[in-house]
Write a protein that holds these residues in place. Structure first.
Motif, short mmCIF file in Angstrom:
data_model
loop_
_atom_site.label_atom_id
_atom_site.label_comp_id
_atom_site.label_asym_id
_atom_site.label_seq_id
_atom_site.Cartn_x
_atom_site.Cartn_y
_atom_site.Cartn_z
N ALA A 50 0.84 -1.21 0.00
CA ALA A 50 0.00 0.00 0.00
C ALA A 50 0.87 1.25 0.00
O ALA A 50 0.55 2.24 -0.67
N GLY A 51 1.98 1.21 0.73
CA GLY A 51 2.89 2.34 0.76
C GLY A 51 3.57 2.59 -0.57
O GLY A 51 3.81 3.73 -0.96
N GLU A 56 2.39 9.01 -0.36
CA GLU A 56 1.89 10.21 0.33
C GLU A 56 0.89 9.83 1.43
O GLU A 56 0.92 10.38 2.53
N GLU A 57 0.01 8.88 1.14
CA GLU A 57 -0.96 8.41 2.13
C GLU A 57 -0.25 7.73 3.30
O GLU A 57 -0.62 7.92 4.46
N ILE A 61 -0.40 8.72 7.26
CA ILE A 61 -0.77 7.76 8.32
C ILE A 61 0.31 7.71 9.38
O ILE A 61 0.02 7.80 10.58
N THR A 62 1.55 7.57 8.97
CA THR A 62 2.66 7.49 9.92
C THR A 62 2.77 8.77 10.75
O THR A 62 3.01 8.71 11.96
N ALA A 63 2.55 9.91 10.14
CA ALA A 63 2.60 11.18 10.87
C ALA A 63 1.51 11.26 11.93
O ALA A 63 1.67 11.94 12.94
N GLY A 64 0.40 10.54 11.72
CA GLY A 64 -0.69 10.56 12.68
C GLY A 64 -0.54 9.59 13.83
O GLY A 64 -1.35 9.57 14.75
N ILE A 65 0.49 8.78 13.80
CA ILE A 65 0.77 7.83 14.88
C ILE A 65 1.71 8.52 15.87
O ILE A 65 2.80 8.95 15.48
#
Length: 105
Positions: A50-51, A56-57, A61-65
């Protein structure tokens, strides 16, 4: 990896937690413990693909963890091993969230 349109997925996850709690009550007298391991975004081949498809997605996602990284499969396995040990003998009917702090966002 968007969560939009995934009500069926959320319903199944809630169902697993409900089943875990009910089974705990039903089987505690038999000495059987039930817990549910609830992983966050784990660095697996599916997530890696998926990465690759949408970097970009994945960055979003990683920045939101709060841990600012994906979880490792061994971190989930270690949790399961602990739950199977006598060290967790009083842990019953719990959803064990292993997500780098994602849920508390």
């Amino acid at each position: 990896m968007s969560a939009n349109g995934s009500a069926h997925y959320a319903a199944s996850k809630h169902g697993v937690i409900g089943l875990t709690r009910r089974a705990t009550v039903d089987y505690a007298d038999d000495g059987i413990r039930f817990n549910a391991v609830c992983p966050g975004v784990i660095d697996t081949p599916m997530v890696q693909q998926a990465g690759e498809d949408n970097a970009e997605e994945m960055d979003r996602i990683t920045a939101g963890i709060p841990a600012r990284r994906l979880g490792e499969p061994d971190e989930i396995a270690d949790t399961v091993v602990w739950l199977c040990s006598e060290d967790a003998s009083y842990v019953m009917g719990q959803p064990i969230i292993v997500d780098g702090g994602l849920l508390v966002q």
